[in-house]
Design a protein around this motif. Structure first.
Motif, short mmCIF file in Angstrom:
data_model
loop_
_atom_site.label_atom_id
_atom_site.label_comp_id
_atom_site.label_asym_id
_atom_site.label_seq_id
_atom_site.Cartn_x
_atom_site.Cartn_y
_atom_site.Cartn_z
N SER A 1 0.82 -1.19 0.00
CA SER A 1 0.00 0.00 0.00
C SER A 1 0.86 1.24 0.00
CB SER A 1 -0.86 -0.01 1.25
OG SER A 1 -1.40 1.27 1.46
N GLY A 2 0.39 2.24 -0.68
CA GLY A 2 1.08 3.52 -0.63
C GLY A 2 0.88 4.20 0.69
N LEU A 3 -0.23 3.95 1.29
CA LEU A 3 -0.52 4.55 2.57
C LEU A 3 -0.52 3.47 3.60
CD1 LEU A 3 -3.51 6.85 1.88
CD2 LEU A 3 -1.23 7.47 2.58
N ALA A 4 0.11 3.72 4.68
CA ALA A 4 0.09 2.71 5.70
C ALA A 4 -0.03 3.38 7.03
CB ALA A 4 1.35 1.89 5.65
N HIS A 5 -0.88 2.85 7.81
CA HIS A 5 -1.01 3.44 9.12
C HIS A 5 -1.52 2.39 10.08
CE1 HIS A 5 -5.29 3.40 8.32
NE2 HIS A 5 -5.46 3.58 9.59
N THR A 6 -1.34 2.67 11.33
CA THR A 6 -2.06 1.92 12.34
C THR A 6 -2.56 2.91 13.35
OG1 THR A 6 -0.15 1.65 13.75
CG2 THR A 6 -0.60 -0.11 12.17
N ARG A 7 -3.62 2.54 13.99
CA ARG A 7 -4.06 3.34 15.13
C ARG A 7 -3.34 2.77 16.33
NH1 ARG A 7 -7.78 6.97 16.00
NH2 ARG A 7 -8.62 6.74 13.94
N SER A 8 -2.70 3.63 17.07
CA SER A 8 -1.91 3.16 18.19
C SER A 8 -2.78 2.82 19.37
CB SER A 8 -0.91 4.22 18.61
OG SER A 8 -0.05 4.46 17.55
N HIS A 9 -2.21 2.05 20.23
CA HIS A 9 -2.93 1.64 21.43
C HIS A 9 -2.27 2.28 22.63
CE1 HIS A 9 -4.95 -1.18 18.92
NE2 HIS A 9 -3.77 -1.56 18.44
N GLY B 1 -7.35 22.58 23.14
CA GLY B 1 -8.69 22.21 22.66
C GLY B 1 -8.70 21.74 21.22
N GLY B 2 -7.50 21.53 20.64
CA GLY B 2 -7.43 21.02 19.27
C GLY B 2 -7.74 19.53 19.22
N GLN B 3 -8.16 19.10 18.02
CA GLN B 3 -8.43 17.68 17.80
C GLN B 3 -7.29 17.12 16.96
OE1 GLN B 3 -11.81 17.04 15.26
NE2 GLN B 3 -11.34 14.86 15.02
N VAL B 4 -6.55 16.17 17.52
CA VAL B 4 -5.42 15.60 16.78
C VAL B 4 -5.94 14.55 15.80
CG1 VAL B 4 -3.22 14.37 16.93
CG2 VAL B 4 -3.85 16.02 18.72
N LEU B 5 -5.87 14.89 14.50
CA LEU B 5 -6.30 13.92 13.49
C LEU B 5 -5.30 12.79 13.38
CD1 LEU B 5 -7.34 16.14 10.43
CD2 LEU B 5 -8.83 15.07 12.13
N GLY B 6 -4.01 13.14 13.54
CA GLY B 6 -2.98 12.11 13.42
C GLY B 6 -1.60 12.72 13.42
N TYR B 7 -0.63 11.82 13.19
CA TYR B 7 0.80 12.18 13.21
C TYR B 7 1.42 11.63 11.93
CZ TYR B 7 -0.05 12.59 18.27
OH TYR B 7 -0.54 12.92 19.53
N ALA B 8 2.18 12.46 11.24
CA ALA B 8 2.83 11.99 10.00
C ALA B 8 4.33 12.27 10.06
CB ALA B 8 2.21 12.67 8.79
N PHE B 9 5.10 11.25 9.69
CA PHE B 9 6.57 11.34 9.77
C PHE B 9 7.18 10.87 8.45
CE2 PHE B 9 4.76 10.24 13.86
CZ PHE B 9 5.33 11.17 14.73
N LEU B 10 8.40 11.33 8.22
CA LEU B 10 9.17 10.77 7.12
C LEU B 10 9.63 9.35 7.48
CD1 LEU B 10 10.93 10.68 4.56
CD2 LEU B 10 12.64 12.02 5.78
N GLY C 1 7.70 3.75 19.20
CA GLY C 1 7.22 5.07 19.61
C GLY C 1 5.75 5.29 19.34
N ARG C 2 5.22 4.65 18.29
CA ARG C 2 3.81 4.90 17.97
C ARG C 2 2.87 4.44 19.07
NH1 ARG C 2 1.48 2.86 12.91
NH2 ARG C 2 3.40 3.41 11.82
N ALA C 3 3.35 3.55 19.94
CA ALA C 3 2.51 3.10 21.05
C ALA C 3 2.20 4.24 22.03
CB ALA C 3 3.17 1.94 21.78
N LYS C 4 3.00 5.30 21.97
CA LYS C 4 2.75 6.45 22.86
C LYS C 4 1.69 7.39 22.29
CE LYS C 4 6.99 7.18 25.50
NZ LYS C 4 8.17 6.63 24.86
N LEU C 5 1.29 7.18 21.06
CA LEU C 5 0.40 8.14 20.40
C LEU C 5 -1.01 7.59 20.31
CD1 LEU C 5 2.85 9.25 17.56
CD2 LEU C 5 2.63 10.11 19.90
N ALA D 1 -3.57 8.62 18.35
CA ALA D 1 -4.32 8.91 17.11
C ALA D 1 -3.60 8.18 15.98
CB ALA D 1 -4.39 10.41 16.85
N ARG D 2 -4.13 8.34 14.80
CA ARG D 2 -3.54 7.69 13.63
C ARG D 2 -2.07 8.09 13.46
NH1 ARG D 2 -5.99 6.53 7.95
NH2 ARG D 2 -4.05 6.43 6.80
#
Ligand SMILES: O=P(O)(O)OC[C@H]1O[C@H](OP(=O)(O)OP(=O)(O)O)[C@H](O)[C@@H]1O
Ligand SMILES: Nc1ncnc2[nH]cnc12
Length: 238
Positions: free
Chosen positions: A2-10, A202-211, A219-223, A225-226
């Motif tokens: 997939s060109g896009l890959a993500h997981t929702r962290s726990h 009061g912002g809504q975090v849609l997600g986190y994007a990294f190179l 590290g994603r386990a600390k986040l 959101a997507r």
């Protein structure tokens, strides 16, 4: 792939994200460009809305980007294998490839954010360009003591030390949708602190994007959101 890959962290996995042991104790030649593994590991399913042409373009951009990264052992401290992203910015074609890849990635994976938040300092190298491409605002999260006026502050630990981040109190309006961007996620401490600051305002975090994700540090386990990354892994050259 997939060109896009993500997981929702726990969020409950946060204990697993402790400081890391490091990958192979190789001693790479820092003058030799290395390849982080392209693409992403887990849970990377294409959604039907993803266009094949855009996915192909994204894969090709990721290959270019991964070949530009370099590693420096024992920087900034012994035992750290430092990923140097700066060659990307030395070459306008690679620079454009990075911004284009993030633009494709984000526009396919997320609803349009109101604000891109970039983390000092390397998140400032491409966060504003990405915001401009998406037609949205940019707000910086800076190291403590750099921003004027009322600020929110959060302490954090990262792969090689600890620090404090700040954001200006009026940088995000309550209810605004925010995408947090940075070059690298290692232990996730920096990104988690930035997320906490956005939420304090009061912002809504849609997600986190990294190179790049140093996935062995989890590290994603600390986040909470997507999480999306263009490249994953750390591979030393012999
Ligand atoms: O996931 P973590 O373990 O928190 O590490 C990732 C952070 O570390 C690096 O920044 P650094 O603090 O070295 O700042 P710089 O960008 O100013 O060099 C990197 O740019 C990320 O922001
Ligand atoms: N290994 C690493 N290389 C570059 N930046 C980093 N930030 C945290 N860990 C890093």
């Amino acid at each position: 792939m997939s060109g896009l890959a993500h997981t929702r962290s726990h969020p409950n996995d946060s204990q697993a994200a402790a400081t890391g042991s490091h990958p192979p104790a190789h001693k790479p030649d820092p003058t030799v460009q290395h390849a982080a593994q392209g693409g992403l590991s887990a849970a990377s399913a294409s959604s039907p809305s993803q266009q094949p042409d855009a996915l192909n373009e994204l894969e090709s951009l990721k290959l270019k980007l991964k070949s530009a990264l370099r590693q420096f052992p024992d920087f900034p401290s012994p035992g750290i294998l430092f990923e140097d992203i700066l060659p990307i910015f030395a070459d306008p074609a690679l620079h454009d490839a990075l911004v284009r890849a993030l633009e494709l990635h984000v526009s396919q994976a997320y609803e349009k954010p109101d604000v891109i938040v970039g983390l000092e300092a390397r998140g400032f190298l491409f966060g504003p360009s990405l915001a401009l491409r998406l037609g949205v605002g940019f707000a910086p999260v800076r190291k403590k003591g750099k921003l004027p006026g009322p600020c929110e502050t959060a302490g954090y630990q990262k792969e090689y030390g600890e620090d404090f981040f700040q954001i200006q109190a009026d940088a995000i309006k309550p209810g605004q949708k925010v995408l947090i961007v940075d070059d690298i996620i290692a232990t996730g401490g920096s990104a988690a602190a930035a997320g906490a600051l956005v939420k304090k305002l009061g912002g809504q975090v849609l997600g986190y994007a990294f190179l790049l994700e140093l996935d062995f540090l989890k590290g994603r386990a600390k986040l909470d959101a997507r999480v999306d990354t263009l490249l994953t892994g750390q591979m030393a050259k012999e």
